[in-house]
Enzyme design. Structure first.
Site, short mmCIF file in Angstrom:
data_model
loop_
_atom_site.label_atom_id
_atom_site.label_comp_id
_atom_site.label_asym_id
_atom_site.label_seq_id
_atom_site.Cartn_x
_atom_site.Cartn_y
_atom_site.Cartn_z
N ILE A 28 0.90 -1.23 0.05
CA ILE A 28 -0.04 -0.03 0.01
C ILE A 28 0.81 1.30 0.00
O ILE A 28 1.81 1.18 0.68
CB ILE A 28 -0.88 0.03 1.21
CG1 ILE A 28 -1.78 -1.20 1.67
CG2 ILE A 28 -1.80 1.26 1.39
CD1 ILE A 28 -2.80 -1.47 0.57
N HIS A 29 0.51 2.21 -0.99
CA HIS A 29 1.57 3.39 -0.93
C HIS A 29 0.77 4.56 -1.50
O HIS A 29 1.17 5.75 -1.34
CB HIS A 29 3.02 3.16 -1.45
CG HIS A 29 2.93 3.34 -2.96
ND1 HIS A 29 2.53 2.04 -3.85
CD2 HIS A 29 3.01 4.06 -3.85
CE1 HIS A 29 2.59 2.29 -4.82
NE2 HIS A 29 2.87 3.49 -5.20
N ARG A 30 -0.16 4.36 -2.14
CA ARG A 30 -0.97 5.58 -2.71
C ARG A 30 -1.32 6.60 -1.82
O ARG A 30 -1.96 6.16 -0.66
CB ARG A 30 -2.23 4.98 -3.52
CG ARG A 30 -2.11 4.13 -4.44
CD ARG A 30 -1.96 4.88 -6.13
NE ARG A 30 -1.21 3.97 -6.95
CZ ARG A 30 -0.29 4.23 -7.75
NH1 ARG A 30 -0.29 5.55 -8.23
NH2 ARG A 30 0.06 3.46 -8.54
N ASP A 53 -2.40 -1.58 -3.83
CA ASP A 53 -2.81 -0.53 -4.47
C ASP A 53 -1.80 0.14 -5.83
O ASP A 53 -1.75 1.12 -6.05
CB ASP A 53 -3.16 0.84 -3.72
CG ASP A 53 -2.11 1.14 -2.84
OD1 ASP A 53 -0.99 0.86 -3.06
OD2 ASP A 53 -2.20 1.97 -1.83
#
Ligand code: UD1
Ligand code: UDP
Length: 350
Positions: A202-204, A275
Site C-alpha cells: 500500500i502506498h497511494r 494499490d
C-alpha cells in the site's frame, strides 16, 4: 543518437532496467536520477540487482510538496538538458519525475518519448493522473502498453507518434523470474510457505493520507486468517505510525525488498492485495489473483479478464474478495509478450 533518460522513483528504475541495455546498443544514453527516491531499499538495491548503469547525474532533489519537488527537478533537469543537448528525453510512467522531465524538455524543444503512455484512471485527485495527462500531451512518441491506452489518447486528440508496444515491466519480469528462483532465499529468510501467505503493498496517497481508508485496509487484514506479508513503503510506514494502530498478529510488516525477492514473493503468494500499479500487472503475469484496494484502476484489462478485483478501501469487500475470489482458467496475454523495450528503441532510432 543521444537520449537523456529521467528516472527517480522505484518503478522507474525497474522500467529503465528493461530498456537501458537495449538502448545502449545503438545510442548514447545519459541517465538522470532526480533523487525522488533515495533510501537504499527504494533506489540503490535496484541499480545493483538489475545491473542498471550508474546515473550520470543525481539531482538529489529528495522529498517535498508536489510544487517544491517538481519545481526543483524542473530547474535541475533543464540545466542537464542545456548541457547535454540530447535528441530525445525518455520518461517513464506518471510520477513527479516524469512530468518534470516532460516539461523541461518540451520547453527547450527537445523531443519527448513517454513509456507507459495513455493510462488513465479519470480521477484527477490522484497526482499520478495529472502527471500522466500532462506528460502525454507534451510527448512526441507515446509508447502504449495496450490498445485501450492508445484509444484513450485518441479521445484526447493525441494520435501522432502513438504506438502500442506492450509493457517494459513484462520484459524485465520474464527475464528476472528464473534468476529470482535461483537466487532469492526470501521464503526461507521470512519462514514463508508457498501459497500459504498473502502479499500486500500500500502506498497511494489516497490510502496513506486518509486515516479512515488506511485503518479500514489494516482492519481488513486483521479479519483474514492467513499470514499477510507487507513490505512497507516509507510513506506508509509514517502513516501507520501516525495512525497509532497495533498491527494484527497475522500481519508481517517488513522493509521494502529488492526486485528479485519481490518477484519471488509474488510468484509464491496465494494472492496479492495492493494499490500499486506495477504489482497488479506482475500478479497477472505470474498467475496470482489480485485484490486492488483502490476505487478504480488504469489496468482495466486485468479486471476484465477476471484476475483483478477492485474493492476500494472497504473492510468487508476486501476481506470477502480475499476469501472468496475465484479466477478463470484462461489467462490471455496482456501488455505484450516481453519485447516492448526492443520495439520502443526501434521507434526511437527511426
Ligand atoms: C511516488 C509516485 C507514485 C509512485 C511511487 C512508487 C509521485 C507523485 N508519486 O509516490 O506515483 O507510485 O512513487 O513507489 O511522484 N520517502 C522516504 N524515502 C524514499 C522515498 C520516499 O522516506 O526513498 C518518504 C518521504 O517521507 C516522502 C514520501 O515517502 O515524503 C513520499 O515519497 P514521494 O516520492 O513524494 O511519493 P511516493 O509516495 O513514493
Ligand atoms: N517492488 C519491489 N519491492 C517492494 C515493493 C515493490 O521491488 O518492496 C516492485 C514491484 O514488484 C513493482 C514495482 O516495485 O515492480 C512497483 O513499484 P510501486 O508499487 O512502488 O509503484 P507503482 O507501480 O504503483 O507506481
Amino acid at each position: 543518437m543521444k537520449v537523456v533518460t529521467i528516472v527517480g522513483a522505484r518503478p522507474q528504475f525497474i522500467k529503465a532496467a528493461a530498456l537501458s541495455h537495449v538502448l545502449r546498443r545503438q545510442a548514447t544514453e545519459i541517465l538522470v536520477h532526480t533523487g525522488q527516491h533515495y533510501d537504499e531499499s527504494m533506489s540503490t538495491v535496484f541499480f545493483d540487482e538489475l545491473d542498471i548503469p550508474p546515473p550520470d547525474y543525481n539531482l538529489e532533489v529528495g522529498s517535498g510538496t508536489h510544487g517544491a519537488q517538481t519545481g526543483a527537478m524542473l530547474t535541475k533537469i533543464e540545466a542537464v538538458l542545456l548541457c547535454e543537448q540530447p535528441d530525445w528525453v525518455l520518461i517513464y510512467g506518471d510520477t513527479n519525475s516524469t512530468v518534470a522531465g516532460a516539461l523541461a524538455a518540451a520547453k527547450l524543444h527537445i523531443r519527448v518519448a513517454h513509456v507507459e503512455a495513455g493510462l488513465r484512471s479519470y480521477n484527477r485527485v490522484m497526482p499520478e493522473e495529472i502527471n500522466r495527462v500532462v506528460a502525454d500531451h507534451l510527448s512526441d512518441l507515446l509508447f502504449c502498453p495496450s490498445q485501450v491506452a492508445a484509444e484513450q489518447l485518441a479521445r484526447e486528440g493525441i494520435t501522432r507518434g502513438v504506438h502500442v508496444v506492450g509493457d517494459v515491466m513484462a520484459d524485465i519480469l520474464y527475464r528476472t523470474l528464473s534468476r529470482a528462483q535461483l537466487k532469492s532465499d526470501v521464503l526461507r529468510r521470512l519462514s514463508l510457505i508457498p501459497k500459504a501467505y498473502l502479499l500486500a503493498t500500500i502506498h497511494r496517497a489516497e490510502n496513506t493520507d486518509n486515516p479512515a481508508r488506511l485503518a479500514a485496509i489494516l482492519t481488513a487484514f486483521s479479519d483474514i486468517s492467513e499470514t499477510v506479508l507487507f513490505p512497507v513503503h516509507p510513506r506508509t510506514r509514517k502513516a501507520i505510525a501516525d495512525l497509532g494502530m497495533i498491527p494484527a498478529k497475522n500481519l508481517q510488516l517488513i522493509d521494502p525488498v529488492g526486485y528479485m525477492d519481490m518477484t519471488w514473493l509474488v510468484r509464491n503468494s496465494r494472492l496479492v492485495v495492493t494499490d500499486s500499479g506495477g504489482l497488479q500487472k506482475e500478479a497477472y503475469w505470474l498467475g496470482i489473483p489480485c485484490v486492488t484496494v483502490r476505487d478504480e484502476t488504469e489496468w482495466v484489462e486485468t479486471v476484465q479478464v477476471g484476475w483483478n478485483v477492485i474493492t476500494g478501501a472497504d473492510r468487508q469487500r476486501i476481506a470477502s474478495a480475499v476469501c472468496h475470489m475465484k479466477v478463470p482458467e484462461a489467462r490471455p496475454e496482456l501488455y505484450g509478450s516481453g519485447n516492448a523495450a526492443e520495439v520502443c528503441v526501434s521507434f526511437l532510432s527511426h
